[in-house]
Write an enzyme that holds these catalytic residues in place. Structure first.
Site, PDB file in Angstrom:
ATOM      1  N   GLU A   1      24.323  44.337   5.875  1.00  0.00           N
ATOM      2  CA  GLU A   1      24.351  43.511   7.088  1.00  0.00           C
ATOM      3  C   GLU A   1      25.159  42.232   6.884  1.00  0.00           C
ATOM      4  OE1 GLU A   1      20.650  43.672   9.321  1.00  0.00           O
ATOM      5  OE2 GLU A   1      20.839  41.509   9.616  1.00  0.00           O
ATOM      6  N   ASP A   2      25.068  41.631   5.729  1.00  0.00           N
ATOM      7  CA  ASP A   2      25.623  40.285   5.541  1.00  0.00           C
ATOM      8  C   ASP A   2      26.752  40.158   4.521  1.00  0.00           C
ATOM      9  OD1 ASP A   2      23.866  39.294   7.422  1.00  0.00           O
ATOM     10  OD2 ASP A   2      22.325  38.804   5.964  1.00  0.00           O
TER      11      ASP A   2
END
Ligand SMILES: [Mn+2]
Length: 182
Positions: free
Chosen positions: A65-66
């Site tokens: 996600e990051d």
């Protein structure tokens, strides 16, 4: 050294490398890696989880996600079981933020037991963090809204781990968030 211990170290190291340039949103700008390590520690120390696959997924849960990490990379390094859990707890970043938040509420009840554990520990870590220190630029209303949204996600994760759910419920009660009916 037991292979599980070596595997967990390798996983923590992988996550640390991936998150090395990131900081948390708190005023102290805590290194990002404190979060995934904290989530895995909640599962181990508070929830009593000993399944290495779940602890690995907790360490890796925000890498796709990051950071630039791909699901394939996770699978190549740590196998399909870890990949599956990480996939289940990763938001679809092609969606707008509000839509992602709505999806979390809708998807929570359909997650696997292992993914639900990671989600519960992730929410618990983030809510404790908000109680400890409000991120720069966040109003008290925004904090309260975050708690309210979290309670809706957690509502869909019930029946997974009594300790985590009880601890989360205490935080919601402190914020005067009403218990939701099933
Ligand atoms: Mn997280």
């Amino acid at each position: 050294m037991g292979s599980d211990v070596a595997l967990l170290l390798q996983t923590a190291n992988f996550a640390a490398e991936k998150h090395k340039r990131q900081r948390r949103k708190d005023v102290e700008k805590t290194p990002y890696i404190n979060h995934p390590i904290g989530v895995a520690t909640i599962l181990s120390q508070e929830a009593g989880i000993t399944d290495v696959v779940v602890l690995q997924a907790a360490l890796l849960h925000d890498t796709v996600e990051d950071t630039n990490t791909t699901f394939l990379e996770i699978e190549e390094h740590f196998g399909p079981e870890v990949r599956k859990i990480v996939e289940e707890v990763t938001d679809d970043k092609t969606l707008a933020k509000m839509e992602r938040k709505k999806q979390q509420i809708e998807h929570a009840p359909h997650c696997s037991y292992n993914a639900k554990l990671v989600k519960l520990a992730d929410k618990l870590y983030n809510l404790r963090d908000l109680n400890r220190s409000i991120p720069k630029g966040w109003s008290e209303l925004r904090v309260q809204e975050y708690f309210r949204w979290s309670s809706e996600v957690v509502n869909g994760l019930r029946g997974t781990n009594a300790v985590l759910e009880k601890t989360l419920q205490q935080l919601f009660t402190e914020r005067r968030i009403p218990v939701q009916a099933d």
